[in-house]
Write a protein that holds these residues in place. Structure first.
Motif, mmCIF file in Angstrom:
data_model
loop_
_atom_site.group_PDB
_atom_site.id
_atom_site.type_symbol
_atom_site.label_atom_id
_atom_site.label_comp_id
_atom_site.label_asym_id
_atom_site.label_seq_id
_atom_site.Cartn_x
_atom_site.Cartn_y
_atom_site.Cartn_z
ATOM 1 N N ALA A 221 -22.524 49.550 -19.070
ATOM 2 C CA ALA A 221 -22.401 49.543 -17.612
ATOM 3 C C ALA A 221 -23.244 48.410 -17.034
ATOM 4 N N GLY A 222 -22.834 47.946 -15.866
ATOM 5 C CA GLY A 222 -23.556 46.865 -15.206
ATOM 6 C C GLY A 222 -23.398 46.942 -13.702
ATOM 7 N N SER A 223 -24.112 46.069 -12.999
ATOM 8 C CA SER A 223 -24.068 46.020 -11.538
ATOM 9 C C SER A 223 -23.516 44.668 -11.093
ATOM 10 N N PHE A 224 -22.604 44.689 -10.112
ATOM 11 C CA PHE A 224 -21.934 43.474 -9.660
ATOM 12 C C PHE A 224 -21.252 43.774 -8.329
ATOM 13 N N SER A 225 -20.782 42.728 -7.656
ATOM 14 C CA SER A 225 -20.088 42.911 -6.380
ATOM 15 C C SER A 225 -18.786 42.122 -6.387
ATOM 16 N N LEU A 226 -17.898 42.513 -5.487
ATOM 17 C CA LEU A 226 -16.574 41.913 -5.397
ATOM 18 C C LEU A 226 -16.194 41.817 -3.921
ATOM 19 N N LYS A 227 -15.740 40.623 -3.488
ATOM 20 C CA LYS A 227 -15.363 40.416 -2.084
ATOM 21 C C LYS A 227 -14.056 39.646 -2.032
ATOM 22 N N TRP A 228 -13.090 40.172 -1.230
ATOM 23 C CA TRP A 228 -11.794 39.509 -1.098
ATOM 24 C C TRP A 228 -11.210 39.770 0.292
ATOM 25 N N SER A 229 -10.174 39.019 0.639
ATOM 26 C CA SER A 229 -9.551 39.134 1.957
ATOM 27 C C SER A 229 -8.599 40.325 1.998
ATOM 28 N N SER A 230 -8.613 41.046 3.095
ATOM 29 C CA SER A 230 -7.754 42.219 3.255
ATOM 30 C C SER A 230 -6.295 41.810 3.447
ATOM 31 N N ASP A 231 -5.398 42.784 3.300
ATOM 32 C CA ASP A 231 -3.983 42.533 3.573
ATOM 33 C C ASP A 231 -3.794 42.031 5.005
ATOM 34 N N GLU A 232 -4.556 42.614 5.938
ATOM 35 C CA GLU A 232 -4.443 42.212 7.347
ATOM 36 C C GLU A 232 -4.826 40.750 7.525
ATOM 37 N N ALA A 233 -5.911 40.329 6.875
ATOM 38 C CA ALA A 233 -6.346 38.939 6.986
ATOM 39 C C ALA A 233 -5.292 37.988 6.427
ATOM 40 N N GLN A 234 -4.690 38.382 5.322
ATOM 41 C CA GLN A 234 -3.658 37.541 4.725
ATOM 42 C C GLN A 234 -2.415 37.473 5.611
ATOM 43 N N GLU A 235 -2.029 38.623 6.210
ATOM 44 C CA GLU A 235 -0.853 38.646 7.083
ATOM 45 C C GLU A 235 -1.069 37.805 8.334
ATOM 46 N N GLN A 236 -2.305 37.750 8.832
ATOM 47 C CA GLN A 236 -2.604 36.993 10.046
ATOM 48 C C GLN A 236 -2.903 35.525 9.763
ATOM 49 N N GLY A 237 -2.883 35.136 8.483
ATOM 50 C CA GLY A 237 -3.136 33.745 8.139
ATOM 51 C C GLY A 237 -4.559 33.303 8.415
ATOM 52 N N ALA A 238 -5.525 34.198 8.198
ATOM 53 C CA ALA A 238 -6.927 33.859 8.425
ATOM 54 C C ALA A 238 -7.363 32.742 7.470
ATOM 55 N N PRO A 239 -8.363 31.966 7.877
ATOM 56 C CA PRO A 239 -8.822 30.874 7.004
ATOM 57 C C PRO A 239 -9.565 31.409 5.777
ATOM 58 N N ASN A 240 -9.633 30.576 4.744
ATOM 59 C CA ASN A 240 -10.406 30.877 3.542
ATOM 60 C C ASN A 240 -10.004 32.201 2.892
ATOM 61 N N ILE A 241 -8.703 32.398 2.770
ATOM 62 C CA ILE A 241 -8.186 33.619 2.157
ATOM 63 C C ILE A 241 -8.536 33.636 0.671
ATOM 64 N N VAL A 242 -9.040 34.791 0.225
ATOM 65 C CA VAL A 242 -9.320 35.013 -1.201
ATOM 66 C C VAL A 242 -8.596 36.282 -1.622
ATOM 67 N N SER A 243 -7.639 36.167 -2.518
ATOM 68 C CA SER A 243 -6.919 37.352 -2.982
ATOM 69 C C SER A 243 -7.797 38.148 -3.936
ATOM 70 N N ILE A 244 -7.456 39.419 -4.124
ATOM 71 C CA ILE A 244 -8.226 40.242 -5.049
ATOM 72 C C ILE A 244 -8.107 39.714 -6.477
ATOM 73 N N PHE A 245 -6.978 39.095 -6.796
ATOM 74 C CA PHE A 245 -6.789 38.526 -8.133
ATOM 75 C C PHE A 245 -7.749 37.354 -8.358
ATOM 76 N N THR A 246 -7.861 36.491 -7.343
ATOM 77 C CA THR A 246 -8.794 35.366 -7.432
ATOM 78 C C THR A 246 -10.231 35.858 -7.480
ATOM 79 N N ALA A 247 -10.544 36.857 -6.657
ATOM 80 C CA ALA A 247 -11.909 37.377 -6.604
ATOM 81 C C ALA A 247 -12.333 37.965 -7.943
#
Length: 277
Positions: A221-247
Motif C-alpha cells: 500500500a502507498g499514499s498518492f493523489s490524483l487530479k483530473w478535469s470533470s465531465d462538466e469541465a470537458q463539456e464546457q471546453g475549459a482550459p487545461n483539460i486533463v482526462s482521468i486517463f492522462t492523470a
C-alpha cells in the motif's frame, strides 16, 4: 465515497440460493474474481452464519457522506443509500452495475449496525472481513426481503496496469486505507495507505462509467493523489483539460487500458423498506 471495509444459520440463507439465478460466464480474464464477484459472495454468504443483533434506522439528516465498514464482529453502515448497501453486500465495484431498485428505497439512506453476539469484540479466527461483508446479503434478505438475479453482461472494463517507467509512488505502507475527495470542475482524490485493488475500486466509482480491475501485479500500500478535469469541465471546453486517463498515467505512472469482459450485474426483482428497530 465509501471507505474500504476494515453465529446462527437461518432459513433465509437457504432461500437466498433458491431465489437467485446465477449464470456462469466464460472465464476470459486473468482473474475473474474482481469482475465477477457477486456469485462468489453469494456462495460465501450461503455457508456463513447470520448476524445475531441487527439495528436498522432510516437516516434523514440530508447529508451526502456515507461509510460502510466491517468491525471485529460485524458491520457498521452510516447514512448509506440502499444502492450503496447492495454494492457493499455483493462486492460490486460500481453503482452502474445495479438496476431495478424500487421507490422509495432508491432515495432512502440507512444506518445499520449488525454483530455476532457473545464475541466481546474478538473476531473468530476463521471469520474474515470478506465474510462479515458477505453476511450483509442475509441481512438484506431478512430485513429488506431482497431478491436479486446476477446477470453477466459484456461490458468495457478498464485494466489498471503499470505504465512504461513504472509507478510514481512507493508501496511501503500498511494497508489501512483512507480517502479524501474533492469534486468540482477539477476532481481530486487523495489516497492514504491504499492498495492497488482499492485504487481500482475507487476509480470504478469516480467518473469512468466502467469497471476498473487491478492488473498491476503491485503488492503493498502507498499514499498518492490524483487530479483530473470533470465531465462538466470537458463539456464546457475549459482550459487545461486533463482526462482521468492522462492523470492516471502522468501522475501515478499507471495506465488504464480498455478490454471487453462479461461482468456481473445485479438485477433487483424485489425489495421492501424494512421495519426500523
Amino acid at each position: 465515497m465509501r471507505e474500504k471495509p476494515t453465529m446462527r444459520l437461518r432459513c433465509s440463507q437457504l432461500l437466498l440460493l433458491a431465489s437467485l439465478a446465477i449464470p456462469s460466464p466464460p472465464a476470459t480474464a486473468q482473474n475473474n474474481d474482481d469482475i465477477n464477484p457477486a456469485a462468489r459472495f453469494i456462495a460465501r454468504a450461503a455457508r456463513l452464519p447470520a448476524y445475531d443483533i441487527v439495528s436498522i434506522h432510516q437516516n434523514k439528516a440530508g447529508t451526502e457522506d456515507s461509510s460502510l465498514d466491517t468491525t471485529k464482529d460485524g458491520i457498521v453502515i452510516e447514512n448509506a443509500p440502499f444502492r450503496e448497501i447492495v454494492e457493499f453486500a455483493y462486492n460490486i465495484a460500481s453503482f452502474d452495475l445495479i438496476s431495478g431498485i424500487p421507490n422509495p428505497l432508491d432515495s432512502a439512506r440507512f444506518d445499520i449496525r449488525a454483530k455476532i453476539a457473545g464475541l466481546d469484540g474478538d473476531r473468530p479466527a476463521k471469520l474474515t472481513s470478506d465474510d462479515l461483508q458477505a453476511m450483509t446479503i442475509s441481512l438484506l434478505t431478512d430485513r429488506f426481503h431482497l431478491r436479486v438475479r446476477v446477470v453477466p453482461k459484456m461490458m468495457t472494463v478498464y485494466e489498471l496496469v503499470v505504465a512504461k517507467g513504472g509507478p510514481k509512488f512507493k508501496l511501503n505502507e500498511p494497508d489501512d486505507f483512507s480517502l479524501s475527495a474533492s469534486w468540482g470542475m477539477d476532481n481530486t482524490l487523495i489516497f492514504k495507505k491504499s492498495s492497488m485493488p482499492t485504487l481500482a475500486g475507487v476509480l470504478s466509482d469516480s467518473g469512468l462509467h466502467g469497471l476498473v480491475v487491478d492488473r498491476t501485479g503491485l503488492k503493498g500500500a502507498g499514499s498518492f493523489s490524483l487530479k483530473w478535469s470533470s465531465d462538466e469541465a470537458q463539456e464546457q471546453g475549459a482550459p487545461n483539460i486533463v482526462s482521468i486517463f492522462t492523470a492516471v498515467q502522468e501522475q501515478l505512472g499507471l495506465k488504464l487500458q480498455p478490454a471487453r469482459f462479461p461482468v456481473d450485474t445485479i438485477v433487483i426483482d424485489h425489495a421492501e423498506t424494512p421495519t426500523e428497530n
